[in-house]
Design a protein around this motif. Structure first.
Motif, PDB file in Angstrom:
ATOM      1  N   ASP A  90       0.829  -1.210   0.000  1.00  0.00           N
ATOM      2  CA  ASP A  90       0.000   0.000   0.000  1.00  0.00           C
ATOM      3  C   ASP A  90       0.862   1.259   0.000  1.00  0.00           C
ATOM      4  OD1 ASP A  90      -2.326  -1.487  -0.021  1.00  0.00           O
ATOM      5  OD2 ASP A  90      -2.777  -1.183   2.111  1.00  0.00           O
ATOM      6  N   GLN A  91       1.931   1.263   0.801  1.00  0.00           N
ATOM      7  CA  GLN A  91       2.834   2.418   0.845  1.00  0.00           C
ATOM      8  C   GLN A  91       3.542   2.610  -0.490  1.00  0.00           C
ATOM      9  OE1 GLN A  91       3.145   4.660   3.485  1.00  0.00           O
ATOM     10  NE2 GLN A  91       1.327   3.497   4.025  1.00  0.00           N
ATOM     11  N   ALA A  92       4.022   1.510  -1.074  1.00  0.00           N
ATOM     12  CA  ALA A  92       4.722   1.594  -2.367  1.00  0.00           C
ATOM     13  C   ALA A  92       3.774   2.104  -3.456  1.00  0.00           C
ATOM     14  CB  ALA A  92       5.304   0.232  -2.744  1.00  0.00           C
ATOM     15  N   LEU A  93       2.530   1.629  -3.422  1.00  0.00           N
ATOM     16  CA  LEU A  93       1.537   2.079  -4.404  1.00  0.00           C
ATOM     17  C   LEU A  93       1.268   3.573  -4.240  1.00  0.00           C
ATOM     18  CD1 LEU A  93      -0.503   1.323  -6.648  1.00  0.00           C
ATOM     19  CD2 LEU A  93      -2.149   0.828  -4.818  1.00  0.00           C
ATOM     20  N   GLU A  94       1.057   3.985  -2.995  1.00  0.00           N
ATOM     21  CA  GLU A  94       0.766   5.389  -2.700  1.00  0.00           C
ATOM     22  C   GLU A  94       1.920   6.309  -3.112  1.00  0.00           C
ATOM     23  OE1 GLU A  94       0.368   7.631   1.465  1.00  0.00           O
ATOM     24  OE2 GLU A  94      -1.200   6.110   1.144  1.00  0.00           O
ATOM     25  N   GLN A  95       3.149   5.838  -2.964  1.00  0.00           N
ATOM     26  CA  GLN A  95       4.331   6.647  -3.280  1.00  0.00           C
ATOM     27  C   GLN A  95       4.811   6.455  -4.719  1.00  0.00           C
ATOM     28  OE1 GLN A  95       7.104   5.422  -0.258  1.00  0.00           O
ATOM     29  NE2 GLN A  95       5.808   6.181   1.398  1.00  0.00           N
ATOM     30  N   GLY A  96       4.086   5.664  -5.502  1.00  0.00           N
ATOM     31  CA  GLY A  96       4.457   5.455  -6.897  1.00  0.00           C
ATOM     32  C   GLY A  96       5.693   4.588  -7.092  1.00  0.00           C
ATOM     33  N   ARG A  97       6.040   3.756  -6.097  1.00  0.00           N
ATOM     34  CA  ARG A  97       7.231   2.907  -6.173  1.00  0.00           C
ATOM     35  C   ARG A  97       6.917   1.444  -6.471  1.00  0.00           C
ATOM     36  NH1 ARG A  97       9.337   1.697  -1.755  1.00  0.00           N
ATOM     37  NH2 ARG A  97       7.738   2.428  -0.349  1.00  0.00           N
ATOM     38  N   LEU A  98       5.650   1.115  -6.635  1.00  0.00           N
ATOM     39  CA  LEU A  98       5.272  -0.281  -6.839  1.00  0.00           C
ATOM     40  C   LEU A  98       5.627  -0.698  -8.266  1.00  0.00           C
ATOM     41  CD1 LEU A  98       3.908  -2.604  -5.280  1.00  0.00           C
ATOM     42  CD2 LEU A  98       1.777  -1.949  -6.391  1.00  0.00           C
ATOM     43  N   ALA A  99       6.380  -1.774  -8.379  1.00  0.00           N
ATOM     44  CA  ALA A  99       6.786  -2.263  -9.706  1.00  0.00           C
ATOM     45  C   ALA A  99       5.554  -2.732 -10.473  1.00  0.00           C
ATOM     46  CB  ALA A  99       7.766  -3.424  -9.554  1.00  0.00           C
ATOM     47  N   GLY A 100       5.552  -2.467 -11.765  1.00  0.00           N
ATOM     48  CA  GLY A 100       4.495  -2.995 -12.611  1.00  0.00           C
ATOM     49  C   GLY A 100       4.621  -4.506 -12.700  1.00  0.00           C
ATOM     50  N   ILE A 101       3.506  -5.184 -12.887  1.00  0.00           N
ATOM     51  CA  ILE A 101       3.534  -6.641 -12.974  1.00  0.00           C
ATOM     52  C   ILE A 101       4.411  -7.094 -14.134  1.00  0.00           C
ATOM     53  CG2 ILE A 101       2.087  -8.650 -13.552  1.00  0.00           C
ATOM     54  CD1 ILE A 101       2.122  -7.750 -10.563  1.00  0.00           C
ATOM     55  N   ASP A 102       4.378  -6.382 -15.232  1.00  0.00           N
ATOM     56  CA  ASP A 102       5.244  -6.765 -16.357  1.00  0.00           C
ATOM     57  C   ASP A 102       6.715  -6.690 -15.959  1.00  0.00           C
ATOM     58  OD1 ASP A 102       4.974  -3.959 -16.218  1.00  0.00           O
ATOM     59  OD2 ASP A 102       5.433  -3.730 -18.348  1.00  0.00           O
ATOM     60  N   GLN A 103       7.086  -5.682 -15.171  1.00  0.00           N
ATOM     61  CA  GLN A 103       8.467  -5.562 -14.689  1.00  0.00           C
ATOM     62  C   GLN A 103       8.811  -6.715 -13.752  1.00  0.00           C
ATOM     63  OE1 GLN A 103       7.665  -1.542 -13.152  1.00  0.00           O
ATOM     64  NE2 GLN A 103       9.619  -0.980 -14.108  1.00  0.00           N
ATOM     65  N   LEU A 104       7.913  -7.021 -12.831  1.00  0.00           N
ATOM     66  CA  LEU A 104       8.137  -8.109 -11.871  1.00  0.00           C
ATOM     67  C   LEU A 104       8.339  -9.432 -12.612  1.00  0.00           C
ATOM     68  CD1 LEU A 104       8.070  -8.915  -8.779  1.00  0.00           C
ATOM     69  CD2 LEU A 104       5.690  -9.516  -9.192  1.00  0.00           C
ATOM     70  N   LEU A 105       7.509  -9.684 -13.609  1.00  0.00           N
ATOM     71  CA  LEU A 105       7.569 -10.953 -14.335  1.00  0.00           C
ATOM     72  C   LEU A 105       8.789 -11.053 -15.248  1.00  0.00           C
ATOM     73  CD1 LEU A 105       3.803 -11.321 -15.262  1.00  0.00           C
ATOM     74  CD2 LEU A 105       5.047 -12.529 -13.446  1.00  0.00           C
TER      75      LEU A 105
END
Length: 184
Positions: free
Chosen positions: A82-97
């Protein structure tokens, strides 16, 4: 690796090391986590790091009652994501994969990101519906057969609508995160 951890699985030795903590419940969570790594290493040795760690993160919360097995929401991972999403730091699923396991592990060990928590939440998302659980099983079968294809391409071929639909489903799920318990 042990410095930043309460336990570890040593594949070459087929050993699990767990640091006993005063809070027994936390020790048991660590045991479940490390046993998950041992099981995945045995049955799906080519599982990508995101899947292996995501499953282990969820195993920390597995419980059993008269109805059977269930996962509870991993509160710490939820907060981190939730914090990463709110701060715009959450990796995109395509990046993760697309991230190779060695780079995933390096990033995780550096402590600078939220890949472990995101992988745990992503697996929780995948386990939250029977059709997505079946998808995880199909992925694991591919990796069990020794397929070393980058996850992105296997997901794109096996998830209905491909990676773009998975990313959309994941983003929708992030906003409500469904039930707090996933029954198996």
């Amino acid at each position: 690796m042990a410095v930043a951890s309460y336990g570890l699985f040593i594949p070459s030795e087929h050993q699990i090391v767990v640091y006993v903590r005063k809070n027994r419940n936390l020790t048991f969570k660590t045991i479940k986590h490390e046993v998950s790594h041992a099981v995945v290493d045995t049955i799906v040795p080519y599982a990508p790091a995101w899947l292996n760690e995501g499953l282990a993160e969820q195993m920390e919360t597995i419980e059993r009652d008269e109805s059977g097995l269930y996962f509870e929401r991993h509160r710490e991972n939820q907060w981190v994501v939730d914090q990463a999403l709110e701060q715009g730091r959450l990796a995109g699923i395509d990046q993760l994969l697309k991230l190779p396991s060695n780079k995933w592990r390096h990033s995780d060990l550096s402590g600078g990101g939220s890949l472990r928590a995101q992988s745990g939440q992503f697996v929780y998302f995948l386990m939250s519906k029977p059709t997505r659980r079946n998808f995880v099983v199909r992925l694991m079968h591919n990796f069990n057969r020794g397929d070393r294809t980058i996850s992105y391409y296997l997901v794109n071929d096996n998830y209905i609508g491909g990676v773009s639909m998975l990313a959309l489903d994941w983003r929708r799920w992030l906003h409500d995160q469904g039930a707090g318990v996933v029954r198996l």
